[in-house]
Design an enzyme around this catalytic site. Sequence first.
Site, PDB file in Angstrom:
ATOM      1  N   CYS A 160      -8.868  -4.096  -3.722  1.00 22.56           N
ATOM      2  CA  CYS A 160     -10.271  -4.565  -3.577  1.00 22.56           C
ATOM      3  C   CYS A 160     -11.146  -4.025  -4.704  1.00 22.56           C
ATOM      4  O   CYS A 160     -12.333  -3.701  -4.483  1.00 22.56           O
ATOM      5  CB  CYS A 160     -10.854  -4.194  -2.213  1.00 22.56           C
ATOM      6  SG  CYS A 160      -9.955  -4.895  -0.841  1.00 22.56           S
ATOM      7  N   LYS A 178     -10.864   6.004   8.039  1.00 23.93           N
ATOM      8  CA  LYS A 178     -10.238   6.702   6.907  1.00 23.93           C
ATOM      9  C   LYS A 178     -10.271   8.218   7.102  1.00 23.93           C
ATOM     10  O   LYS A 178      -9.669   8.956   6.335  1.00 23.93           O
ATOM     11  CB  LYS A 178     -10.926   6.322   5.600  1.00 23.93           C
ATOM     12  CG  LYS A 178     -10.754   4.829   5.259  1.00 23.93           C
ATOM     13  CD  LYS A 178     -11.296   4.526   3.896  1.00 23.93           C
ATOM     14  CE  LYS A 178     -11.574   3.053   3.686  1.00 23.93           C
ATOM     15  NZ  LYS A 178     -10.386   2.215   3.597  1.00 23.93           N
ATOM     16  N   HIS A 194     -15.526  -0.533  -5.300  1.00 26.60           N
ATOM     17  CA  HIS A 194     -14.805  -1.377  -4.340  1.00 26.60           C
ATOM     18  C   HIS A 194     -15.617  -2.660  -4.134  1.00 26.60           C
ATOM     19  O   HIS A 194     -16.845  -2.642  -4.261  1.00 26.60           O
ATOM     20  CB  HIS A 194     -14.703  -0.590  -3.035  1.00 26.60           C
ATOM     21  CG  HIS A 194     -13.886  -1.224  -1.961  1.00 26.60           C
ATOM     22  ND1 HIS A 194     -14.379  -2.223  -1.141  1.00 26.60           N
ATOM     23  CD2 HIS A 194     -12.622  -1.003  -1.555  1.00 26.60           C
ATOM     24  CE1 HIS A 194     -13.443  -2.568  -0.269  1.00 26.60           C
ATOM     25  NE2 HIS A 194     -12.366  -1.847  -0.498  1.00 26.60           N
TER      26      HIS A 194
HETATM   27  N1  C6P Z   1     -10.750   0.655   0.991  1.00 28.65           N
HETATM   28  C1  C6P Z   1      -8.389   0.697   0.473  1.00 28.65           C
HETATM   29  O1  C6P Z   1      -7.207   0.442   0.720  1.00 28.65           O
HETATM   30  P1  C6P Z   1     -14.228  -0.631   5.252  1.00 28.65           P
HETATM   31  O2  C6P Z   1     -13.234  -1.746   5.100  1.00 28.65           O
HETATM   32  O3  C6P Z   1     -15.619  -1.141   5.484  1.00 28.65           O
HETATM   33  O4  C6P Z   1     -13.804   0.417   6.233  1.00 28.65           O
HETATM   34  O5  C6P Z   1     -14.236   0.149   3.839  1.00 28.65           O
HETATM   35  C2  C6P Z   1     -14.475  -0.560   2.658  1.00 28.65           C
HETATM   36  C3  C6P Z   1     -14.367   0.358   1.487  1.00 28.65           C
HETATM   37  C4  C6P Z   1     -15.522   0.665   0.782  1.00 28.65           C
HETATM   38  N2  C6P Z   1     -15.493   1.522  -0.247  1.00 28.65           N
HETATM   39  C5  C6P Z   1     -14.365   2.131  -0.627  1.00 28.65           C
HETATM   40  C6  C6P Z   1     -14.403   3.104  -1.763  1.00 28.65           C
HETATM   41  C7  C6P Z   1     -13.171   1.853   0.026  1.00 28.65           C
HETATM   42  O6  C6P Z   1     -12.052   2.466  -0.354  1.00 28.65           O
HETATM   43  C8  C6P Z   1     -13.165   0.933   1.109  1.00 28.65           C
HETATM   44  C9  C6P Z   1     -11.887   0.547   1.777  1.00 28.65           C
HETATM   45  C10 C6P Z   1      -9.425   0.402   1.518  1.00 28.65           C
HETATM   46  O7  C6P Z   1      -8.728   1.202  -0.588  1.00 28.65           O
HETATM   47  C11 C6P Z   1      -9.242  -0.971   2.069  1.00 28.65           C
HETATM   48  S1  C6P Z   1      -9.580  -2.223   0.887  1.00 28.65           S
END
Ligand code: C6P
Length: 416
Positions: free
Chosen positions: A372, A234, A131
């Site tokens: 992302c 999540k 990501h």
């Molecule tokens: N992925 C998705 O729709 P944050 O935004 O800090 O809570 O998480 C970031 C993040 C980091 N690593 C992984 C593997 C992720 O999946 C995510 C967040 C979401 O897939 C939003 S882009």
Amino acid sequence: MTMLEPCQTSYDLAARRAEFPILHQQVHGRPLVYLDNAATSQKPQAVIDCLQHYYSQDNANVHRGVHCLSERATAAYEAARDRVRAFIHADRREEIVFVRGTTEAINLVAQSYLRPRLQPDDEILISTLEHHSNIVPWQILCRQTGARLRVIEISDAGEIDQASFQRLLGPRTKLLAVGHVSNALGTINPVAEMIEQAHTQGVPVLVDGAQAVPHLAVDVQQLDADFYAFSGHKVYGPTGIGVLYAKQALLEAMEPYQGGGDMISKVTFEHTDYNQLPYRFEAGTPNIAGAIGLAAALDYVDAIGLAAIAAHEQQLLEYGSDALQRVPGLRLIGTARQKAGILSFVMEQAHPHDISTVLDQFGVAIRAGHHCTMPLMQRLGLPATARASLALYNGPDDIDALVAGLQQVCRLFGDR
Ligand code: C6P
């Protein structure tokens, strides 16, 4: 296309769904089918009640006041830390740092742990699956220090190429940063084996657990992870709260990268002594309600049991994979042997954004785009995918609704 038989399970899906008030609504005149859980999952009543209770009964700043509300807020906030420690089987509460989310946790490790330890030409190792949150902080660091980012290759199925990993892991590697579960493809990476391998060369490992914690039981000690990051939102908790787990010895050796309140023990204009762990890394008023809500979410998940949740979701993943593959013109993206929670796909007839728009008219929420993970999309030769992502309240009927929506995509955009 014929509808598939719902999968057989003793899992009490109706009871689970009843616990999520948001699911009981119509979108565009259809019952909501929420399949965008990898972006953020919905919140059970227990978490909503917990937040409401906190704000209506206990709200105060933590670690500051000696009045009753502040003591209650502090006790609940610190109990949340203990809850997180137990959930991921960390050894000590000092190893649990509350942050905004996975992204902030990774940036903290980049700036506080790795930056002072990097020399030009040192290497940071990541994989193609990562990501952006597990790419960009390292790129910033490389620009700041002259270090280099090295990227482990993957197979077409979306599995980490272990030979590529072995080749790239070397004396210049200063950190391996790897996702536990891919958000775009659902691949479960063999992180325990990779950590073991990295440690044979003295390389510490950060695991991005954002997509693992809602689906798999995580034991940071068993994994022997040096750093493990995840987001509350999540795993059925609030947004704006997340966790950085780090081994105590590493935290002890790290300088804070944010200064302010709560992270100090003594300040003069000449010098500041930092607070003890983990407060040294929690500058400013933290997301108190978020931490308490996260603890309620972890209680909720534990009460059901991650083993039961994982078994249910795996069954659903198989059911969904079978069902989707029968849709004309559809190709599943990400066919790793070990997967969790994700059905990514493309269709010959329509762009993922069009698919998502049609599905929305059916009340079905999915995500379309690069998720992302732009470098991963580039590796796969795709501009985007459509992604249905599962949670503990999804069932075969949700997959059937997804498939019905995709059949409409076929009708609107033309069968091959
Ligand atoms: N992925 C998705 O729709 P944050 O935004 O800090 O809570 O998480 C970031 C993040 C980091 N690593 C992984 C593997 C992720 O999946 C995510 C967040 C979401 O897939 C939003 S882009």
